[in-house]
Design an enzyme around this catalytic site. Sequence first.
Site, mmCIF file in Angstrom:
data_model
loop_
_atom_site.group_PDB
_atom_site.id
_atom_site.type_symbol
_atom_site.label_atom_id
_atom_site.label_comp_id
_atom_site.label_asym_id
_atom_site.label_seq_id
_atom_site.Cartn_x
_atom_site.Cartn_y
_atom_site.Cartn_z
ATOM 1 N N SER A 37 4.112 0.887 -4.641
ATOM 2 C CA SER A 37 5.313 0.339 -5.498
ATOM 3 C C SER A 37 5.146 0.557 -6.987
ATOM 4 C CB SER A 37 5.739 -1.037 -5.024
ATOM 5 O OG SER A 37 4.451 -1.631 -5.333
ATOM 6 N N TYR A 76 -11.746 -2.913 -4.885
ATOM 7 C CA TYR A 76 -11.212 -1.672 -5.008
ATOM 8 C C TYR A 76 -12.408 -1.118 -6.346
ATOM 9 C CZ TYR A 76 -8.767 2.690 -6.199
ATOM 10 O OH TYR A 76 -8.277 3.902 -6.662
ATOM 11 N N GLY A 87 0.723 -1.210 -0.110
ATOM 12 C CA GLY A 87 -0.015 -0.189 -0.001
ATOM 13 C C GLY A 87 1.029 1.337 0.072
ATOM 14 N N ASP A 98 -1.230 8.198 -6.374
ATOM 15 C CA ASP A 98 -0.096 7.535 -6.206
ATOM 16 C C ASP A 98 1.111 8.499 -7.214
ATOM 17 O OD1 ASP A 98 -1.772 6.184 -4.726
ATOM 18 O OD2 ASP A 98 -1.426 4.334 -5.961
HETATM 19 C C1 GLA Z 1 -4.821 2.973 -4.683
HETATM 20 C C2 GLA Z 1 -5.210 3.710 -5.815
HETATM 21 C C3 GLA Z 1 -5.141 5.244 -5.633
HETATM 22 C C4 GLA Z 1 -6.049 5.550 -4.442
HETATM 23 C C5 GLA Z 1 -5.973 4.867 -3.056
HETATM 24 C C6 GLA Z 1 -6.863 4.973 -1.833
HETATM 25 O O1 GLA Z 1 -3.547 3.506 -4.056
HETATM 26 O O2 GLA Z 1 -4.120 3.517 -6.698
HETATM 27 O O3 GLA Z 1 -5.617 6.059 -6.729
HETATM 28 O O4 GLA Z 1 -7.319 5.401 -4.885
HETATM 29 O O5 GLA Z 1 -5.823 3.463 -3.446
HETATM 30 O O6 GLA Z 1 -6.875 6.406 -1.410
#
Ligand code: GLA
Length: 343
Positions: A111, A202, A108, A154
Amino acid sequence: MRPALDRIRVRAPGRVNLIGDHTDYTGGLALPLAIDREVVVDGIDQERPEVTLTSDQDPEPASFSLPVCSLDPIGPVWARRVAAIAAEMGRVRGFSGSVTSTVPIGAGLSSSGALGVGIALALGAGDSLTRLEIALLCQRAQEAATGVPAGVLDEMASLHGLAGHAILLDCHDMTTEAVPLPVGAQIVVRYVSHRTVASSPYSERVAACHEAETRIGPLRSASVEDVATIDDPILRKRARHVVSENQRVRDCAIALRAGDMEEAGTLMTASHISLRDDYEVSTPELDVAVESLNDTPGVHGARLTGAGFGGCVIALAEPGAVGEGWVVEAVDGAEMAGGAIEL
Ligand code: GLA
């Protein structure tokens, strides 16, 4: 365009999201920092239209011909991510080299976001695109490679990081504002369990948000009163998380600017509870880790970071308060060796 056969070295950091999770894909707010765990891409342009890269994280190399017409035959997973970037860029000139990473995979800490940004810069995205354009390109590539309609958090964090600062990111107008981390604020990461976003619910959460938006309009501008009018209890909970999380991000940025770590920590813990109860992306192990951090003297607050379903938890703490875990530093965003890229 840069001359061919130049030696290229790029570093692209992973990220910790201090607060503001599952808000980016509805144009909401987040407060990430780029961390001192990074992907390094080291290589050289090649006239032969092929990409050949080794990785210290996977015995199987990335090896494919250019231009990339279809991602289907390309593996392993990391190679497909690389190929998706090359495809988005329409890259035809070859590249060979290596990828090394100190960002733990499946934790998380982004990477794969860092890998995408590192590859895009190594393949020359910085020659013609702004940092924002590169982030959006990497986001499209990520979705093409994995099928997951992830947000842009990210990539933006990896590209826009600033040493000593968190980055207040507005995913509607795509602006960033640097928020100084208070002196004496320590951010500690504790690894809990491995997960992959692709095998998690997700995408279901993204779909639920879009469904909620068909009822009450954009969540980024919805109020708690609007949310209360949603009759479906699950959609109502999902929307309540997003709307309340956006407000927590605003409040947390204010608290950090005021040096109020107590308040920032309280907001982080409230964010975890919302992700646990309303968004249902926590796990019993993440909850236990957050509780144990919150029971530790000197910890102001703790929460899961990133998508959830596993991964890491983070704590905002007094220096030295947390024994188990690693302290992360906020660093500058991705750059070519020899200095920041001019974008
Ligand atoms: C992952 C996704 C991001 C975001 C987070 C949750 O890291 O790649 O775009 O949605 O989860 O905040």
